[in-house]
Motif scaffolding. Structure first.
Motif, mmCIF file in Angstrom:
data_model
loop_
_atom_site.group_PDB
_atom_site.id
_atom_site.type_symbol
_atom_site.label_atom_id
_atom_site.label_comp_id
_atom_site.label_asym_id
_atom_site.label_seq_id
_atom_site.Cartn_x
_atom_site.Cartn_y
_atom_site.Cartn_z
ATOM 1 N N TYR A 97 0.845 -1.188 0.000
ATOM 2 C CA TYR A 97 0.000 0.000 0.000
ATOM 3 C C TYR A 97 0.884 1.244 0.000
ATOM 4 O O TYR A 97 1.783 1.375 0.830
ATOM 5 C CB TYR A 97 -0.901 -0.011 1.228
ATOM 6 C CG TYR A 97 -1.735 1.246 1.381
ATOM 7 C CD1 TYR A 97 -2.878 1.420 0.627
ATOM 8 C CD2 TYR A 97 -1.371 2.245 2.278
ATOM 9 C CE1 TYR A 97 -3.647 2.566 0.763
ATOM 10 C CE2 TYR A 97 -2.127 3.393 2.422
ATOM 11 C CZ TYR A 97 -3.268 3.544 1.656
ATOM 12 O OH TYR A 97 -4.024 4.670 1.798
ATOM 13 N N ILE B 54 -9.156 2.264 6.080
ATOM 14 C CA ILE B 54 -9.900 2.114 4.834
ATOM 15 C C ILE B 54 -10.944 3.225 4.761
ATOM 16 O O ILE B 54 -11.726 3.420 5.691
ATOM 17 C CB ILE B 54 -10.554 0.715 4.743
ATOM 18 C CG1 ILE B 54 -9.448 -0.363 4.701
ATOM 19 C CG2 ILE B 54 -11.448 0.609 3.510
ATOM 20 C CD1 ILE B 54 -9.924 -1.762 4.963
ATOM 21 N N THR B 86 -12.215 4.529 -10.486
ATOM 22 C CA THR B 86 -11.781 3.444 -9.602
ATOM 23 C C THR B 86 -12.999 2.938 -8.820
ATOM 24 O O THR B 86 -14.111 3.413 -9.019
ATOM 25 C CB THR B 86 -10.732 3.938 -8.585
ATOM 26 O OG1 THR B 86 -11.358 4.848 -7.681
ATOM 27 C CG2 THR B 86 -9.574 4.630 -9.275
ATOM 28 N N ASN B 90 -10.809 2.066 -0.604
ATOM 29 C CA ASN B 90 -9.497 1.430 -0.563
ATOM 30 C C ASN B 90 -8.751 1.845 0.693
ATOM 31 O O ASN B 90 -9.160 2.743 1.418
ATOM 32 C CB ASN B 90 -8.705 1.701 -1.850
ATOM 33 C CG ASN B 90 -8.129 3.108 -1.923
ATOM 34 O OD1 ASN B 90 -8.385 3.953 -1.073
ATOM 35 N ND2 ASN B 90 -7.356 3.343 -2.950
ATOM 36 N N TYR B 97 -2.631 -3.933 0.460
ATOM 37 C CA TYR B 97 -3.551 -2.977 -0.146
ATOM 38 C C TYR B 97 -4.916 -3.648 -0.321
ATOM 39 O O TYR B 97 -5.019 -4.742 -0.877
ATOM 40 C CB TYR B 97 -3.005 -2.545 -1.507
ATOM 41 C CG TYR B 97 -3.948 -1.650 -2.271
ATOM 42 C CD1 TYR B 97 -4.060 -0.307 -1.955
ATOM 43 C CD2 TYR B 97 -4.719 -2.153 -3.311
ATOM 44 C CE1 TYR B 97 -4.919 0.519 -2.657
ATOM 45 C CE2 TYR B 97 -5.586 -1.332 -4.026
ATOM 46 C CZ TYR B 97 -5.672 0.002 -3.681
ATOM 47 O OH TYR B 97 -6.534 0.812 -4.380
ATOM 48 N N ASP B 99 -8.925 -3.128 -1.677
ATOM 49 C CA ASP B 99 -9.687 -2.338 -2.650
ATOM 50 C C ASP B 99 -11.025 -3.020 -2.897
ATOM 51 O O ASP B 99 -11.059 -4.211 -3.206
ATOM 52 C CB ASP B 99 -8.872 -2.289 -3.958
ATOM 53 C CG ASP B 99 -9.423 -1.266 -4.930
ATOM 54 O OD1 ASP B 99 -10.568 -1.432 -5.384
ATOM 55 O OD2 ASP B 99 -8.689 -0.305 -5.237
ATOM 56 N N VAL B 127 -5.532 -3.819 -10.100
ATOM 57 C CA VAL B 127 -5.156 -4.004 -8.693
ATOM 58 C C VAL B 127 -4.692 -5.447 -8.462
ATOM 59 O O VAL B 127 -3.673 -5.679 -7.796
ATOM 60 C CB VAL B 127 -6.341 -3.650 -7.767
ATOM 61 C CG1 VAL B 127 -6.091 -4.144 -6.341
ATOM 62 C CG2 VAL B 127 -6.585 -2.149 -7.773
ATOM 63 N N ALA B 134 -8.534 -7.411 -3.914
ATOM 64 C CA ALA B 134 -9.681 -6.729 -4.515
ATOM 65 C C ALA B 134 -10.904 -7.638 -4.458
ATOM 66 O O ALA B 134 -10.814 -8.833 -4.736
ATOM 67 C CB ALA B 134 -9.382 -6.340 -5.958
#
Lengths: 203, 203
Positions: A97, B54, B86, B90, B97, B99, B127, B134
């Motif tokens: 990230y 987030i 997008t 996220n 990460y 998303d 992603v 994701a």
């Protein structure tokens, strides 16, 4: 009215834009590009080359009144800017990230801490706690020098903010930050620095 | 005019809201909370407990005209909604990460693929390529059932989208998705599922 001179040509002043043009070739400062535009171009380059997925967040807006005209798009008629609760840029790179804020100053010898809101500082602290990569991109616009400074260092200086500490000395940024060379495409290749700073043990 | 009955009280119809109230206690569907509100509450819980960072991204708006009245805040007088490039949410969790996009439907037996824009699908694909996590959070609002579906599965169904495939069968979502129990605080504890789905080999 243009004055006609003996050679029959209008006087248009000195050869237009000669000096600015020469400077343009030497530095980026006269291109009229903001740091934001340069970073958007850079992020688009990363996206198209499948290097990273990093976007600027939309400007937060408090919408108060919307009109819905027949047969055309909804029009926002009253809205206000809200203060962002996070930094402007985030995304994913090599599984990690990435989170950063970008700011520029016209100061020559220091970077004012007033560029950062308490909310953004708190957000960076939270990101570091989650093992995210957080930093700021600082531009000295008069000399067009750009540095990446890790959020930990920014937090260190921000915590000292008081009557005496109102900015970070440029000499300190040169020492503990990382200079980002300005290029053509991408313009601000900050991931090159991110590789060296955050992934060097994994290389 | 209210009709007065022999007992001297106005007629106000049947005992007000009796049935809705009873349902309210049994399910969440009548709380009047949207999926977005529930997720914002959940993300705030995660933030305050230092579990994850987030955020929902602001709604993208194209600003056309701004007034700057003296001694008061700038007012946006004309702006238009832009399509997001997008997903909406996220952030970072345990160094990774995260998303996702959240959508709800009133359908009972399938989830329409028209809920997702091509841009969002492409973003999720990018992603995944960067080794980000994701997924989508899908809510069947009539029964208040919520599922987490990995983006890879969504991409699989979306790629089949044509004249015959316009939605994902609920039975498929039950099979390959992961049911998220609705709770009190946080309301939609999706990171509990993320732990099981994406971090189980690291536990």
């Amino acid at each position: 009215m243009a004055i006609r001179y003996p050679n029959g040509r209008s006087y248009v002043g000195r050869e237009p834009n000669k000096k600015p043009n020469r400077q343009k070739e030497l530095t980026y400062s006269n291109r009229g590009m903001t740091l934001e535009e340069d970073l958007n171009e850079t992020n688009l380059y990363y996206l198209e080359k499948a290097i990273a997925v990093i976007h600027k967040k939309p400007t937060p807006v408090q919408i108060v009144q919307v009109d819905y005209p027949k047969r055309s798009a909804a029009v926002i008629k009253e809205a206000y800017f809200k203060q962002a609760s996070t930094t402007d840029y985030n995304g994913v790179y090599r599984g990690r990230y990435i989170d950063f804020e970008a700011k520029e100053t016209k100061n020559k010898t220091s970077f004012p801490l007033s560029n950062f809101h308490a909310h953004q500082i708190e957000h960076m602290r939270q990101v570091l706690k989650q093992d995210g990569i957080a930093f700021v991109i600082l531009r000295f616009s008069l000399t067009d020098e750009i540095y990446l400074l890790d959020a930990l260092h920014l937090l260190y200086f921000y915590n000292q903010k008081d009557e005496t500490r109102k900015s970070i000395r440029k000499s300190d940024i040169e020492k503990i930050g990382h200079s980002i060379k300005i290029g053509y495409h991408p313009r601000i290749d900050y991931l090159h620095i991110v590789d060296a700073v955050y992934f060097s043990d994994k290389l």
